[in-house]
Design a protein around this motif. Structure first.
Motif, PDB file in Angstrom:
ATOM      1  N   THR A  19      -0.256  -4.372   1.119  1.00  0.00           N
ATOM      2  CA  THR A  19      -0.524  -2.738   1.054  1.00  0.00           C
ATOM      3  C   THR A  19      -0.071  -2.437  -0.352  1.00  0.00           C
ATOM      4  O   THR A  19      -0.522  -1.921  -1.183  1.00  0.00           O
ATOM      5  CB  THR A  19       0.207  -1.908   1.912  1.00  0.00           C
ATOM      6  N   GLY A  22       4.027   1.721  10.499  1.00  0.00           N
ATOM      7  CA  GLY A  22       4.127   1.634   9.181  1.00  0.00           C
ATOM      8  C   GLY A  22       5.290   2.362   8.490  1.00  0.00           C
ATOM      9  O   GLY A  22       5.812   2.227   7.359  1.00  0.00           O
ATOM     10  N   ILE A  28      -0.423   6.343  -0.416  1.00  0.00           N
ATOM     11  CA  ILE A  28      -0.194   5.592   0.798  1.00  0.00           C
ATOM     12  C   ILE A  28       0.298   6.615   1.830  1.00  0.00           C
ATOM     13  O   ILE A  28       1.495   7.196   1.664  1.00  0.00           O
ATOM     14  CB  ILE A  28       0.686   4.534   0.676  1.00  0.00           C
ATOM     15  N   ILE A  57      -4.864  -0.246   7.038  1.00  0.00           N
ATOM     16  CA  ILE A  57      -4.007  -1.292   7.041  1.00  0.00           C
ATOM     17  C   ILE A  57      -3.067  -1.526   8.317  1.00  0.00           C
ATOM     18  O   ILE A  57      -1.981  -0.999   8.517  1.00  0.00           O
ATOM     19  CB  ILE A  57      -3.122  -1.958   5.879  1.00  0.00           C
ATOM     20  N   LYS A  61       1.121  -7.766   5.933  1.00  0.00           N
ATOM     21  CA  LYS A  61       0.389  -6.585   5.865  1.00  0.00           C
ATOM     22  C   LYS A  61       0.949  -5.652   4.853  1.00  0.00           C
ATOM     23  O   LYS A  61       0.156  -4.846   4.128  1.00  0.00           O
ATOM     24  CB  LYS A  61      -0.009  -6.052   7.098  1.00  0.00           C
ATOM     25  N   VAL A  62       2.308  -5.326   5.098  1.00  0.00           N
ATOM     26  CA  VAL A  62       2.895  -4.472   4.189  1.00  0.00           C
ATOM     27  C   VAL A  62       3.053  -4.853   2.643  1.00  0.00           C
ATOM     28  O   VAL A  62       2.738  -4.290   1.823  1.00  0.00           O
ATOM     29  CB  VAL A  62       4.512  -4.015   4.794  1.00  0.00           C
ATOM     30  N   LEU A  87      -4.559   4.517   1.059  1.00  0.00           N
ATOM     31  CA  LEU A  87      -4.460   3.399   1.901  1.00  0.00           C
ATOM     32  C   LEU A  87      -3.428   4.104   3.003  1.00  0.00           C
ATOM     33  O   LEU A  87      -2.665   4.881   2.850  1.00  0.00           O
ATOM     34  CB  LEU A  87      -3.502   2.453   1.351  1.00  0.00           C
ATOM     35  N   LEU A  90      -0.782   2.878   6.018  1.00  0.00           N
ATOM     36  CA  LEU A  90      -0.315   1.640   6.412  1.00  0.00           C
ATOM     37  C   LEU A  90       0.035   2.080   8.007  1.00  0.00           C
ATOM     38  O   LEU A  90       0.951   2.648   8.193  1.00  0.00           O
ATOM     39  CB  LEU A  90       0.839   1.453   5.601  1.00  0.00           C
TER      40      LEU A  90
END
Length: 588
Positions: free
Chosen positions: A451, A473, A467, A588, A447-448, A438, A440
């Motif tokens: 995730t 992010g 991640i 994301i 959104k976090v 992912l 971020l």
């Protein structure tokens, strides 16, 4: 490691009724005689006037103590004939492979004692640059603005530090000036020094400042100044400028300065800088010769400024002791950008990618690898802390053989061997690969949350989950109680504008000046949903890999110390290697 310091042990002297001074040391006169005529004292416990300030001080060094003992022995046998001249405090230490040394009074002490001073900083090679093995030596001297008397010197380097600090110490003890440093006669041969030794160069630079040939600009002044009221000119080459500069600076290379001098206004202060200060000095002379009056040159150049304003951060997973590697074909680096040698039956190509930020070192490495034949090896040197890990990840992705990595004096070195096309084909992801990655990019609370929910769900299946935190992010993995770190102007500006940690994140919609985020957290608690911070900790406990983008950290002024302890630092190649082995990649 904490260096707390020491105190003089004077209980015996106090019991004997001897006079104790203001520094809590045993008072002695110039013959090292105490307040009792039949008692002398030497060593760490005595206080004696400093040769420069004339004020009493304690000096915990073995060399002066031995000299004091010889003087006292003669004075006790022959009568008080020999006088002790005092010590300026010359010390040296080995810190891993770095040597640090100091003598006399540094700028900080002079400032504390309200003694007027000037300073000069230079970066010079330990010996002639064209002779192999020359290492950088950083020297700072302090001196009187009125008569140029030398006050102190500090050196950080790798070789030749001891001989230079001893020369400075002798000059200080004899009351020499910076001009006297240029008169010192040095033994010269390329393996040992340059025709102009670093000690002499420091004297020349200080002499230029005293004579008004150059008006110094010190890094603290630049860091604290409003640069909108001056014109900041980077006189390095365009290629050097492209690799990074000081915010707000314009690039006019020294070689183009005469032709482009019309681009520099005459009615505002002009501040010049280059790599280490030499080209800035030459540029200031050109401008002054053409009628510019308010011209200053950054002492020590960009090298000093960057070192003083940015705290170096080592990668969390980089262990130089564990990663030290002795390859089948040991190589020795020289200053060529790309060279080839044949040692131990292996052809080794050396590439210098120092000073280039991610993904520059990886791209340069790939270009060099494309030109190699199977079995040939590549040695790449870079100053990007994330490069060794990226190089290893790139090798796993491409099927090339990663031989090892180590560091030398702030340079990260990777050794790689090119493999056959069959090995490359075998390294390509197979059907069974099922990791999850992912990216971020956002710092919106909702959104976090999504995730970490997805990451925990994937980790629960036993799959490898990574991640990659990039740009905004990064705010999701900042510590709540962050340590204080030094940042430049733009780094501080980003800190003011960005959320300080995950508890300050806002909703992407209906945030309502922060009320929306608070309502979201309230509803999550009410319905028994774990908080963002709890979800994040669960991800850590489930083995989810947190990777912070090195380039994003550099651009946004985020330091490694500000991030959670389990976060590692990587670059593009690190992410791509994991993405190729994953069957799910989310942005994301």
């Amino acid at each position: 490691l904490l260096s707390i310091g020491v105190r003089a042990e004077t209980r015996l002297a106090q019991t004997a009724g001897l006079k104790i001074g203001e520094m809590r040391g045993i008072c002695v006169d110039e013959y090292l005689q105490t307040s009792h005529e039949h008692i002398y004292a030497v060593g760490d416990a005595i206080e004696f006037p400093h040769p420069i300030t004339g004020k009493p001080w304690l000096n915990f060094l073995a060399g002066p103590a031995n000299r004091q003992a010889r003087i006292v022995a003669d004075n006790m046998v022959l009568g008080n004939r020999l006088k002790y001249e005092g010590s300026v405090g010359t010390s040296i230490a080995k810190v891993f492979d770095i040597t640090v040394a100091s003598t006399g009074l540094p700028a900080k002490r002079l400032k504390q004692m309200e003694i007027p001073y000037l300073s000069a900083t230079i970066h010079s090679g330990s010996h002639a640059g064209y002779y192999p093995g020359s290492r950088q030596m950083d020297i700072k001297i302090t001196f009187s603005p009125s008569d140029g008397r030398l006050y102190g010197a500090q050196i950080v380097g790798y070789e030749g530090v001891d001989t230079r600090i001893n020369q400075y110490a002798l000059a200080i003890k004899t009351g020499a000036t910076v001009d006297d440093l240029t008169r010192l006669e040095h033994a010269y041969a390329p393996p040992f020094s340059s025709a102009k030794d670093p000690v002499a160069i420091s004297g020349y630079v200080a002499g230029n400042i005293l004579a008004g040939k150059m008006t110094p600009l010190y890094w603290r002044e630049l860091e604290q100044a409003d640069t909108t009221k001056v014109i900041l000119v980077d006189v390095r080459t365009a290629d050097e400028y492209a690799l990074g500069t000081i915010g707000g600076a314009v690039n006019i290379p020294l070689d183009d300065l005469r032709e482009r001098i019309g681009e520099i206004p005459t009615d505002v202060p002009v501040w010049l800088f280059c790599g280490v200060g030499l080209r800035g000095y030459l540029a200031s002379n050109i401008l002054k010769a053409n009628g510019y009056r308010d011209v200053r040159n950054l002492i020590g150049g960009l090298k000093t400024y960057r070192a003083a304003t940015a705290k170096p951060v080592a990668p969390a997973d980089f262990d130089t002791a564990a990663d030290s590697h002795s390859s089948e074909a040991a190589v020795h680096y020289n200053h060529s950008c790309e060279t080839s040698v044949c040692e131990g039956g292996k052809t080794v190509v050396r590439v210098d990618a120092c000073g280039i930020q991610c993904p520059g070192p990886i791209l340069k490495m790939k270009q060099a690898m494309d030109g190699l034949a199977p079995g040939e090896q590549l040695e790449v040197r870079a100053t990007d802390a994330a490069f060794p890990r990226d190089a290893e990840a790139w090798c796993r992705t491409t099927g090339n053989r990663f031989l090892g990595r180590h560091s030398e004096s702030g340079v990260y070195i990777a050794m790689i061997e090119k493999t056959t096309p069959c090995a490359v084909e075998a390294s390509k992801p197979q059907q069974g690969d099922s990791g999850k990655t992912l990216i971020l990019f956002s710092d919106d609370l909702d959104k976090v949350l999504a995730t970490f929910v997805l990451a925990n769900g994937a980790a629960a299946t036993g799959r490898k989950v990574s991640i990659f935190f990039t740009f905004w992010g990064l705010n999701a993995i900042k510590k709540t109680n962050r340590p204080k770190v030094t940042k430049d102007f733009f780094g501080r500006m980003f800190s003011w504008m960005l959320p300080s940690d995950s508890t300050r994140l806002a909703l992407s919609k209906m945030n309502m000046m922060g009320m929306g985020a608070k309502m979201m957290r309230y509803l999550m608690r009410k319905k028994g949903v774990d908080s963002l911070e709890e979800l994040r900790q669960q991800a850590v406990d489930n083995g989810v890999e947190f990777i912070a983008c090195q380039m994003s950290m550099d651009v946004m002024g985020v330091r490694r110390e500000e991030l959670l302890d389990n976060v590692t630092v990587g670059g593009v190649a690190t992410y791509m290697e994991r993405a190729e082995k994953a069957n799910v990649n989310l942005f994301i």
